[in-house]
Enzyme design. Structure first.
Site, PDB file in Angstrom:
ATOM      1  N   LYS A  21       0.851  -1.189   0.000  1.00 29.43           N
ATOM      2  CA  LYS A  21       0.000   0.000   0.000  1.00 29.43           C
ATOM      3  C   LYS A  21       0.889   1.243   0.000  1.00 29.43           C
ATOM      4  CE  LYS A  21      -1.804   2.713   2.952  1.00 29.43           C
ATOM      5  NZ  LYS A  21      -1.676   3.978   2.181  1.00 29.43           N
TER       6      LYS A  21
ATOM      7  N   GLY B 177       7.095   4.572   8.297  1.00 28.57           N
ATOM      8  CA  GLY B 177       6.258   5.759   8.496  1.00 28.57           C
ATOM      9  C   GLY B 177       6.446   6.299   9.895  1.00 28.57           C
ATOM     10  N   SER B 178       5.399   6.926  10.413  1.00 28.30           N
ATOM     11  CA  SER B 178       5.522   7.599  11.702  1.00 28.30           C
ATOM     12  C   SER B 178       5.504   6.598  12.864  1.00 28.30           C
ATOM     13  CB  SER B 178       4.363   8.591  11.871  1.00 28.30           C
ATOM     14  OG  SER B 178       3.135   7.892  11.825  1.00 28.30           O
ATOM     15  N   THR B 179       6.099   7.009  13.969  1.00 30.13           N
ATOM     16  CA  THR B 179       6.122   6.170  15.171  1.00 30.13           C
ATOM     17  C   THR B 179       4.702   5.915  15.676  1.00 30.13           C
ATOM     18  OG1 THR B 179       8.334   6.881  15.753  1.00 30.13           O
ATOM     19  CG2 THR B 179       6.961   6.109  17.564  1.00 30.13           C
TER      20      THR B 179
ATOM     21  N   VAL C 284       1.887   5.709  13.943  1.00 27.32           N
ATOM     22  CA  VAL C 284       1.193   4.668  13.167  1.00 27.32           C
ATOM     23  C   VAL C 284       1.901   3.322  13.344  1.00 27.32           C
ATOM     24  CG1 VAL C 284       0.470   3.929  10.867  1.00 27.32           C
ATOM     25  CG2 VAL C 284       0.198   6.312  11.527  1.00 27.32           C
ATOM     26  N   GLY C 285       3.215   3.347  13.524  1.00 28.91           N
ATOM     27  CA  GLY C 285       3.946   2.098  13.767  1.00 28.91           C
ATOM     28  C   GLY C 285       3.370   1.344  14.962  1.00 28.91           C
TER      29      GLY C 285
ATOM     30  N   GLU D 206      10.130   0.811  10.432  1.00 34.01           N
ATOM     31  CA  GLU D 206      11.164   1.851  10.256  1.00 34.01           C
ATOM     32  C   GLU D 206      10.453   3.168  10.460  1.00 34.01           C
ATOM     33  OE1 GLU D 206      13.023   4.670   9.080  1.00 34.01           O
ATOM     34  OE2 GLU D 206      13.286   3.890   7.031  1.00 34.01           O
TER      35      GLU D 206
ATOM     36  N   CYS E 211      13.152  10.829   7.402  1.00 27.70           N
ATOM     37  CA  CYS E 211      13.159  10.316   8.780  1.00 27.70           C
ATOM     38  C   CYS E 211      14.530  10.524   9.408  1.00 27.70           C
ATOM     39  CB  CYS E 211      12.762   8.854   8.818  1.00 27.70           C
ATOM     40  SG  CYS E 211      13.717   7.845   7.697  1.00 27.70           S
TER      41      CYS E 211
ATOM     42  N   GLU F 265       9.572  15.250  15.750  1.00 27.25           N
ATOM     43  CA  GLU F 265       9.966  15.127  14.345  1.00 27.25           C
ATOM     44  C   GLU F 265       9.079  16.083  13.543  1.00 27.25           C
ATOM     45  OE1 GLU F 265       9.063  11.412  12.259  1.00 27.25           O
ATOM     46  OE2 GLU F 265      11.039  11.580  11.335  1.00 27.25           O
TER      47      GLU F 265
HETATM   48  P1  ADP Z   1       2.667  10.681   7.693  1.00 25.74           P
HETATM   49  O1  ADP Z   1       1.996  11.187   8.934  1.00 25.74           O
HETATM   50  O2  ADP Z   1       3.993  11.270   7.465  1.00 25.74           O
HETATM   51  O3  ADP Z   1       1.784  10.687   6.479  1.00 25.74           O
HETATM   52  P2  ADP Z   1       2.088   7.998   8.338  1.00 25.74           P
HETATM   53  O4  ADP Z   1       2.816   7.141   9.286  1.00 25.74           O
HETATM   54  O5  ADP Z   1       0.750   8.505   8.716  1.00 25.74           O
HETATM   55  O6  ADP Z   1       3.049   9.178   7.974  1.00 25.74           O
HETATM   56  O7  ADP Z   1       1.941   7.269   6.937  1.00 25.74           O
HETATM   57  C1  ADP Z   1       2.803   6.277   6.429  1.00 25.74           C
HETATM   58  C2  ADP Z   1       1.968   5.193   5.791  1.00 25.74           C
HETATM   59  O8  ADP Z   1       1.127   4.635   6.789  1.00 25.74           O
HETATM   60  C3  ADP Z   1       1.045   5.664   4.667  1.00 25.74           C
HETATM   61  O9  ADP Z   1       0.988   4.674   3.657  1.00 25.74           O
HETATM   62  C4  ADP Z   1      -0.294   5.775   5.375  1.00 25.74           C
HETATM   63  O10 ADP Z   1      -1.395   5.619   4.517  1.00 25.74           O
HETATM   64  C5  ADP Z   1      -0.209   4.606   6.341  1.00 25.74           C
HETATM   65  N1  ADP Z   1      -1.110   4.698   7.489  1.00 25.74           N
HETATM   66  C6  ADP Z   1      -1.566   5.817   8.101  1.00 25.74           C
HETATM   67  N2  ADP Z   1      -2.412   5.485   9.119  1.00 25.74           N
HETATM   68  C7  ADP Z   1      -2.472   4.130   9.154  1.00 25.74           C
HETATM   69  C8  ADP Z   1      -3.171   3.178   9.973  1.00 25.74           C
HETATM   70  N3  ADP Z   1      -3.976   3.560  10.951  1.00 25.74           N
HETATM   71  N4  ADP Z   1      -2.984   1.874   9.701  1.00 25.74           N
HETATM   72  C9  ADP Z   1      -2.164   1.463   8.713  1.00 25.74           C
HETATM   73  N5  ADP Z   1      -1.507   2.299   7.906  1.00 25.74           N
HETATM   74  C10 ADP Z   1      -1.643   3.622   8.117  1.00 25.74           C
END
Ligand code: ADP
Length: 509
Positions: free
Chosen positions: A200, A253-255, A257-258, A276, A310, A407
């Site tokens: 995705k 992506g972000s911590t 959402v990680g 990561e 990052c 960040e």
């Molecule tokens: P940013 O805030 O910089 O956009 P995110 O961590 O939100 O970084 O996004 C990185 C990836 O994670 C993107 O592909 C985004 O669609 C996906 N993402 C965001 N929220 C979720 C979630 N709740 N579950 C799974 N994937 C997510």
């Protein structure tokens, strides 16, 4: 034009009114499932915008739970019944090399698409992102036939062997800051190991992933082995993280959402995850460093990719005796950065990726001012269209200010003062993040003390942003775990199985 800018960026920013139309048509906007481009089951689409203008680039099919499920079924079928995991590593490597060839042959179109969708300067898209991606595929392709297990002579009349096997179906959720590289980092290792994968891409930047999926098919990656499902994080992303038939999930992506990914994995089928995540990385400039080089490195560490890395040098620590001199030169340098149309030759600084990131960065600039840091240059948006922000520098930043702890993911440099190495090491480690760190010094002992003391995944000495497809990359602490690049990445997409059997009638048992 650019009424907000006070720091000499107005002229450069004028280029932002002159966004060139795409030189290539956008060919792929549908989901890529089982080797075909298809509409979402719901028929829904979402808008991918051009960050340089805020205008519509393409309506892209929007995957939701049902589409992810369809992609996982195709991936599972390809894994259980298809040729991909049954090919030799050599054959998979050969196909991946062909994929790399196709990327090279189409580098102009791919780079163009990236700059349209992400806003980074075309030079960077072509000579950094595509080139890095190609190298990454070739490095992994070369490993595909070289991963072997071991044999064991057991205590009893038995022998054991260990074999590496693919997991099955990998899910990958990737961000928007380096869409080409992130797609490749995840797909090349997964595919080289014999897995199927469902990727995705970020909703801000879905176009290059779809384009590369078409090239992978052309290279010979079989139907179902690679699937791409653009859509939104909380729906398409979340359904990958919680899917019961995905065997491993890789997230970049972000911590914040990680953490959700790990929770979803734990609550579903306990799939392993690799994360990561974010960083707030210290760049340390010691008093013996060459000042001009230090300014050059500090500038690149933060402003590269409009601060959307990052690994950005989010905390610039400068030793007391050179502090004022460094700050003055840093301001001068930042003012010279050429902002504007990312398609224009010589432009170094494009827009932030979208309105959300644009506003978030401007909010951080306000918080820096409110908390008492000194705004030395920048601090404003540029132009009337698109999401351009001036390279911004704050000095007199204190460790607990938000611009020193969070960040930002935008072009905001936070300069802090330090006196001694021991004090510095403590402060540099005082972060929830642990992605990278850098020190600039001529003293080898200082450099190595720093390198061994920092709780981060990568330390650069007298350099910054130096990556290589063969060098493992990843975080400590809340910057995540798991490693991209190198053999480590390939092995992380494989499981290790042990097989034990009797040695009947052998003279050696
Ligand atoms: P940013 O805030 O910089 O956009 P995110 O961590 O939100 O970084 O996004 C990185 C990836 O994670 C993107 O592909 C985004 O669609 C996906 N993402 C965001 N929220 C979720 C979630 N709740 N579950 C799974 N994937 C997510």
């Amino acid at each position: 034009m650019a009424p907000h800018s006070k720091d000499g960026h107005d002229m450069h920013a004028a280029a932002a009114t002159n966004i060139q139309p795409a030189g290539f048509p956008i060919k792929y906007t549908k989901l890529f499932i089982d080797g075909e481009f298809v509409d979402a089951i719901s028929g829904k689409t979402f808008q991918s915008l051009n960050p340089s203008t805020g205008e519509l680039l393409a309506s892209v099919a929007e995957a939701d739970v049902a589409d992810v499920d369809k992609a996982v079924k195709a991936a599972r079928k390809a894994f259980e019944e298809g040729p991909w995991p049954r090919l030799s590593g050599y054959e998979r490597g050969r196909i991946l090399h062909k994929f790399a060839d196709l990327l090279e042959q189409n580098e102009d179109e791919l780079a163009h698409l990236e700059t349209l969708d992400n806003g980074k300067p075309l030079f960077n898209s072509k000579y950094m992102d595509v080139v890095t991606g190609v190298k990454c595929i070739r490095m992994i392709a070369g490993w595909a036939d070289k991963v072997t297990g071991q044999t064991f002579k057991l205590d009893g009349p038995y022998q054991g062997i260990s074999v590496y096997e693919p997991y099955g179906v990998i899910g990958a959720i990737i961000p928007w800051n380096f869409p080409i590289i992130m797609f490749i980092v995840k797909t090349a290792s997964s595919l080289a190991a014999g897995n199927s994968i469902v990727v995705k891409p970020a909703e801000q930047t879905p176009l290059t992933a779809l384009y590369m999926a078409a090239l992978a098919k052309q290279a010979g990656v079989p139907n179902g082995a690679l699937n791409v499902v653009p859509g939104f994080g909380p729906i398409a992303g979340a359904s990958i993280a919680s899917h019961m038939d995905i065997d491993k999930v890789g997230f970049i992506g972000s911590t914040q959402v990680g953490r959700l990914i790990m929770e979803a994995a734990a609550k579903s089928n306990l799939k392993p995850v690799s994360l990561e995540l974010g960083g707030k990385s210290p760049l340390v400039i010691c008093e013996d460093a060459d000042l001009d080089t230090a300014v050059e490195i500090a500038n690149g560490s933060l402003f590269f990719n409009m601060g959307q890395c990052c690994t950005a040098g989010g905390r610039t620590f400068v030793q007391e005796s050179i502090y004022e001199a460094f700050v003055n030169k840093a301001i001068e340098k930042a003012k010279k950065i050429v902002i504007g149309d990312p398609f224009k030759a010589g432009v170094e600084h494009g827009p932030q990726v979208d309105e959300k990131q644009f506003k978030k960065t401007l909010d951080y600039i306000e918080s820096g001012k409110a908390e008492g840091a000194r705004l030395l240059t920048g601090g404003h948006s540029v132009g009337k269209q698109g999401y351009f922000i001036e390279p911004t520098i704050f000095s007199d930043v204190k460790d607990d200010m938000k611009i020193a702890t969070d960040e930002i993911f935008g072009p905001v440099m936070s300069i802090l003062k330090f006196k001694t190495l021991d004090e510095l090491i403590k402060r540099a480690n005082d972060s929830k993040y642990g992605l990278v760190a850098s020190i600039l010094t001529k003293d080898i002992d200082v450099a190595h003390k720093f390198a061994r003391s920092l709780r981060v995944g990568t330390v650069w000495i007298n350099c910054y942003h130096v990556y290589d497809q063969s060098v493992p990359f990843g975080g400590y602490k809340m910057s995540g775990f798991g490693r991209e690049n190198g053999l480590a990445s390939l092995l992380s997409h494989m499981q290790l199985k042990s097989i034990i059997y009797p040695l009947k009638d052998s003279p050696w048992h």
